[in-house]
Motif scaffolding. Structure first.
Motif, short mmCIF file in Angstrom:
data_model
loop_
_atom_site.label_atom_id
_atom_site.label_comp_id
_atom_site.label_asym_id
_atom_site.label_seq_id
_atom_site.Cartn_x
_atom_site.Cartn_y
_atom_site.Cartn_z
N GLU A 71 -35.76 -7.31 7.03
CA GLU A 71 -37.06 -7.31 6.37
C GLU A 71 -38.18 -7.66 7.34
O GLU A 71 -37.93 -8.24 8.41
CB GLU A 71 -37.06 -8.37 5.26
CG GLU A 71 -36.41 -7.96 3.99
CD GLU A 71 -36.28 -9.15 3.04
OE1 GLU A 71 -36.63 -9.00 1.88
OE2 GLU A 71 -35.82 -10.22 3.48
N SER A 72 -39.38 -7.38 6.93
CA SER A 72 -40.55 -7.77 7.69
C SER A 72 -40.54 -9.28 7.91
O SER A 72 -40.28 -10.05 6.97
CB SER A 72 -41.80 -7.36 6.89
OG SER A 72 -42.91 -7.45 7.71
N THR B 108 -47.70 -23.66 16.21
CA THR B 108 -49.01 -23.35 15.63
C THR B 108 -49.60 -24.61 15.01
O THR B 108 -48.93 -25.64 14.90
CB THR B 108 -48.90 -22.29 14.53
OG1 THR B 108 -48.16 -22.84 13.44
CG2 THR B 108 -48.18 -21.05 15.04
N PRO C 16 -48.38 -19.68 22.50
CA PRO C 16 -47.73 -20.58 21.55
C PRO C 16 -46.21 -20.45 21.47
O PRO C 16 -45.57 -21.32 20.90
CB PRO C 16 -48.35 -20.18 20.21
CG PRO C 16 -48.65 -18.73 20.37
CD PRO C 16 -49.06 -18.56 21.80
N VAL D 163 -43.22 -22.61 13.77
CA VAL D 163 -42.65 -21.45 13.10
C VAL D 163 -41.39 -21.05 13.86
O VAL D 163 -41.46 -20.64 15.01
CB VAL D 163 -43.65 -20.27 13.11
CG1 VAL D 163 -43.03 -19.05 12.44
CG2 VAL D 163 -44.94 -20.65 12.43
N PHE E 72 -42.79 -20.70 17.47
CA PHE E 72 -44.22 -20.67 17.74
C PHE E 72 -44.82 -22.01 17.34
O PHE E 72 -44.67 -22.42 16.19
CB PHE E 72 -44.90 -19.54 16.96
CG PHE E 72 -44.48 -18.19 17.41
CD1 PHE E 72 -45.08 -17.61 18.52
CD2 PHE E 72 -43.48 -17.49 16.74
CE1 PHE E 72 -44.68 -16.36 18.96
CE2 PHE E 72 -43.08 -16.23 17.18
CZ PHE E 72 -43.68 -15.67 18.28
N LEU F 225 -40.87 -19.48 7.08
CA LEU F 225 -40.28 -19.92 8.35
C LEU F 225 -40.70 -21.34 8.73
O LEU F 225 -40.10 -21.96 9.59
CB LEU F 225 -40.66 -18.95 9.48
CG LEU F 225 -40.10 -17.53 9.33
CD1 LEU F 225 -40.56 -16.66 10.48
CD2 LEU F 225 -38.58 -17.55 9.26
N SER G 289 -38.47 -10.92 9.88
CA SER G 289 -37.15 -11.49 10.16
C SER G 289 -36.94 -11.78 11.64
O SER G 289 -35.91 -12.32 12.02
CB SER G 289 -36.06 -10.55 9.63
OG SER G 289 -36.20 -9.26 10.18
N GLY G 290 -37.91 -11.41 12.48
CA GLY G 290 -37.82 -11.79 13.89
C GLY G 290 -37.36 -10.67 14.81
O GLY G 290 -37.05 -10.91 15.97
N LYS G 291 -37.34 -9.46 14.32
CA LYS G 291 -36.88 -8.32 15.14
C LYS G 291 -37.78 -8.12 16.35
O LYS G 291 -37.32 -8.00 17.48
CB LYS G 291 -36.86 -7.04 14.29
CG LYS G 291 -36.09 -7.17 12.99
CD LYS G 291 -36.05 -5.87 12.21
CE LYS G 291 -37.40 -5.38 11.70
NZ LYS G 291 -37.98 -6.18 10.64
N SER G 292 -39.09 -8.08 16.09
CA SER G 292 -40.03 -7.83 17.19
C SER G 292 -40.08 -9.00 18.15
O SER G 292 -40.18 -8.81 19.37
CB SER G 292 -41.43 -7.57 16.65
OG SER G 292 -41.43 -6.46 15.81
N VAL G 293 -40.04 -10.20 17.61
CA VAL G 293 -40.11 -11.38 18.49
C VAL G 293 -38.92 -11.39 19.44
O VAL G 293 -39.06 -11.67 20.63
CB VAL G 293 -40.20 -12.68 17.65
CG1 VAL G 293 -40.06 -13.90 18.54
CG2 VAL G 293 -41.51 -12.72 16.88
N GLU H 194 -39.79 0.02 15.90
CA GLU H 194 -40.28 0.84 14.80
C GLU H 194 -41.14 1.99 15.30
O GLU H 194 -42.30 2.11 14.94
CB GLU H 194 -41.08 -0.02 13.81
CG GLU H 194 -40.30 -1.27 13.41
CD GLU H 194 -40.85 -1.93 12.15
OE1 GLU H 194 -41.45 -1.23 11.35
OE2 GLU H 194 -40.65 -3.14 12.03
N HIS I 258 -36.89 -0.33 9.84
CA HIS I 258 -36.68 -0.68 8.43
C HIS I 258 -35.82 0.37 7.76
O HIS I 258 -35.32 0.18 6.67
CB HIS I 258 -38.01 -0.63 7.68
CG HIS I 258 -38.94 -1.73 7.99
ND1 HIS I 258 -38.68 -3.02 7.64
CD2 HIS I 258 -40.15 -1.74 8.57
CE1 HIS I 258 -39.70 -3.78 8.02
NE2 HIS I 258 -40.60 -3.02 8.60
N ALA J 165 -39.19 -18.52 14.45
CA ALA J 165 -39.12 -17.09 14.19
C ALA J 165 -37.74 -16.52 14.52
O ALA J 165 -37.27 -15.61 13.87
CB ALA J 165 -40.19 -16.36 14.99
#
Ligand SMILES: Nc1ncnc2c1ncn2[C@@H]1O[C@H](COP(=O)(O)OP(=O)(O)OP(=O)(O)O)[C@@H](O)[C@H]1O
Ligand SMILES: [Mg+2]
Lengths: 346, 313
Positions: free
Chosen positions: A59-60, A33, A79, A38, A31, A296, A62-66, A198, A231, A40
């Protein structure tokens, strides 16, 4: 490069060949920015076959959603920038497909469920409208037929009194029911791949179990490939076939689910497993991985996990570990995976 | 819904009483004696003056005067001026002019404001976006007096003399709806600027929402994501603004009406304040308050249509 549309290049369902259904190969996402770049996702690779469930853990941040959004092609670019990597679906790289081609894949062949169904559903349209839209837009169905289909789907995901409730709005449903609506919408066109990001995090425990059960059942019925981002290691053991553990935008371990539970091959997976509360360890203090996830914008050198790692050696600070192949189905991004594996067996 | 409307209309009564009483007091407190002003330069015979005061009830206490007035209003009697003209008759044609002007302005505002706002949001950060934002600055900073005369000169006069296009009349209402286009735009100027900015922000906000991401993930084409999924949600706050603005436009028409020689309520209000014609001034304000309340009611009802989470019973 000439942009191609999906229908030209994607084989019809079932025409698989040797390739898995979906392969993410060395994917990088950054990203751009104001604060800087970043990073990710830094080289994620995993694959999914039909009928298989892949759990993505980490963990939150860590790039799972991206990663999932990159597969769906719903990242805002800019971005977001994808400087490297491939996402192959039936062997075709989605990243070089035209926007038109991607629109045909989205929703139709790869679908996605989001964490918070209340904000993910449009507040001003009825749930029936939102589900039947899939049929109207992708299949050119009439309003009436679309609504009939919507009722069928709502029945299928076991929403009580579907016929009466099809004209209700999202805010009139409970959290669990809303997630069922989300699921109904995503499976409307029988996608080959379903990504669930999730899907149960926002729900209470009993409802979580029901939703997971529903997803597992739907998957069995239709032989979809399911990517389950979570998670919750407890959930994973029951439904997943294999696990990919992510840390700081990288895969640190790929493994079949039973292997990893028996003996993790990366210090971070081991830490995650040790931090699950277990009945036989009652009374003992809960284990927690020391330290914080990396920034990151300013990643540690070498292995990103080294500042928190109990197995750290000197070369971890300087050398980025590749994904070492342990067996045909297992890999770990740790220079000392043997030690970790032996340690956790012992 | 029906009960809600009735309740809202009942709620309007105290608001109406309160606001008219306030304006009544204000007019009462203005310096100068209406009877003396009536005489102009000439001094009025004291006996006649006393008689007039008696006849128009100007000696009664304020609250009694107010009661006499407002009880008439409720049966449609807005009283009469010192010249003996029925205020209601005085209003008839003029309110029509002002309403036509305000509605034209509102339509122009909605079309231009929403259009430019949406356009800017879709071109966010590019030169088109910056150009639109600069234009809004221009619109807010040029006073009505200037924009009015300039546009009158350019569109009303030059267009005809230079290019031979006789579309916009210079002034007056003879040309029907065309007479209201230029004044409507002038009147709407500042409001357009605010609406553009509001629309732009609202759409950009909506486009960040999770359900937009869902719509994209469903494989909806971009035009549909924007036109169906985003538009309706981003319109919700804008409707409030537009509704409230109808009252503002009607109340703010004084200068525009003067420039374009439109014989509307603004002009009337101006003259009546100068002449201390309390009955007219209070009458105008009463009707304006009514329009305002009505517009707000319509906005609230529209709200429920646009946003199903809002239900009135
Ligand atoms: N639009 C964006 N701009 C900048 N950074 C972003 C953007 N979207 C995501 N990121 C960053 O990318 C990183 C990975 O985010 P991601 O949402 O993939 O995490 P995650 O693993 O899904 O975490 P969680 O479990 O909390 O959902 C985060 O650090 C986040 O700050
Ligand atoms: Mg996430």
């Amino acid at each position: 490069m000439k942009k191609r549309s999906a229908t030209d290049v994607l084989p019809a369902e079932g025409g698989l060949g040797n390739e898995p259904l979906l392969t993410v190969d060395n994917l990088h996402v950054e990203f751009h920015t104001r604060a800087g770049i970043v990073r990710a996702v830094n080289g994620v690779s995993y694959s999914l076959s039909a009928g298989e469930t892949l759990a993505v853990l980490g963990e939150s941040g860590s790039g799972k959603s991206v990663t999932a959004q990159a597969i769906m092609g719903i990242l805002d670019m800019p971005p977001a920038v994808i400087p490297k990597g491939e996402i192959r679906f039936h062997g075709t790289n989605l990243l070089t497909l035209s926007e038109e081609g991607r629109t045909q894949v989205r929703g139709e062949r790869i679908a996605m469920i989001f964490q918070d169904a209340l904000s993910a559903l449009n507040p001003v349209f009825t749930v029936g409208w939102q589900i039947s839209e899939m049929f109207r837009v992708h299949r050119g169905m009439s309003k009436r037929d679309g609504m009939k289909k919507a009722v069928e789907l709502m029945d299928k995901v076991r929403i009580p009194a579907a016929r009466q409730r099809v004209n209700d709005y999202p805010h009139q449903f409970s959290g669990g029911m809303r997630q069922r609506i989300m699921i109904a919408m995503s499976i409307a066109l029988d996608p080959e791949v379903l990504i669930a990001d999730e899907p149960t995090t926002a729900l209470d425990v009993t409802v979580q179990a029901q939703i997971m059960e529903l997803l597992a059942e739907l998957q069995r019925e239709s032989n979809m490939g399911l990517i389950l981002i979570t998670h919750d290691l407890g959930v994973v053991a029951d439904v997943a076939d294999k696990i990919s553990v992510m840390y700081a935008g990288r895969i640190v371990e790929n493994a079949p689910v039973h292997d990893i539970y028996k003996a993790p091959a990366h210090p971070y997976s081991k830490g995650l497993l040790d931090s699950i509360p277990r009945v036989d360890h009652k009374g003992q203090e809960l284990y927690a991985i020391k330290g914080l996830p990396p920034n990151l914008l300013d990643m540690p050198t070498g292995c990103a996990f080294h500042p928190r790692c109990p197995y750290r050696q000197d070369n971890c600070v300087t050398d980025v570990p590749p994904l070492y192949e342990i067996s045909g189905v297992r890999s770990s991004a740790c220079h000392y995976w043997r030690e970790v594996l032996d340690g956790s067996r012992g | 819904m029906g009960r809600y409307v009735i309740r809202r209309l009942l709620q309007a009564i105290p608001v109406l009483l309160g606001s008219t009483f306030l304006i009544f007091c204000t007019v009462y407190a203005l310096p100068g004696d209406p009877v003396m002003i009536l005489g102009g330069e000439r001094r009025i015979d004291p006996v006649l003056a006393a008689q007039l005061r008696e006849q128009y009830g100007l000696n009664d206490p304020l609250i009694v005067q107010y009661w006499n007035y407002i009880s008439g209003v409720f049966v449609g009697d807005f009283g009469e001026t010192f010249q003996g003209v029925q205020v209601a008759d005085l209003f008839a044609g003029k309110f029509q002019v002002t309403i036509q002007l305000a509605v034209t302005a509102l339509i122009i505002e909605a079309l231009v404001g929403l259009g430019l706002g949406l356009y800017a949001a879709l071109r966010r950060g590019r030169w088109q976006d910056h150009a639109v934002l600069a234009l809004t600055l221009l619109l807010v900073s040029v006073p009505t007096l200037v924009s009015g005369f300039v546009l009158q000169l350019v569109l009303g006069v030059k267009l005809k003399t230079e290019l031979g296009i006789d579309f916009f009349p210079i002034s007056g209402t003879e040309a029907g709806w065309r007479s209201f286009l230029v004044p409507g735009f002038v009147l709407a100027g500042t409001s357009i600027a605010y609406l553009v900015r509001l629309t732009r922000t609202s759409l950009m906000e909506t486009l960040r929402a999770d359900y937009i991401r869902t719509a994209v993930a469903k494989g909806m084409p971009r035009s549909r994501v924007l036109g169906r999924h985003a538009l309706r949600n981003s319109l919700i706050p804008l409707v409030t603004y537009l509704g409230a603005d109808l009252g503002t436009l009607m109340g703010g028409a004084v200068i525009t009406e003067a420039i374009f020689n439109l014989n509307g309520i603004g002009q009337q209000l101006f003259q009546s304040v100068a002449r201390r014609e309390n009955a007219v001034v209070v009458g105008v304000v009463t009707v304006l308050v009514l329009v305002y309340l009505l517009a707000n009611l319509i906005v609230d009802l529209l709200y429920a249509v646009l946003d199903p989470r809002i239900r009135y019973e």
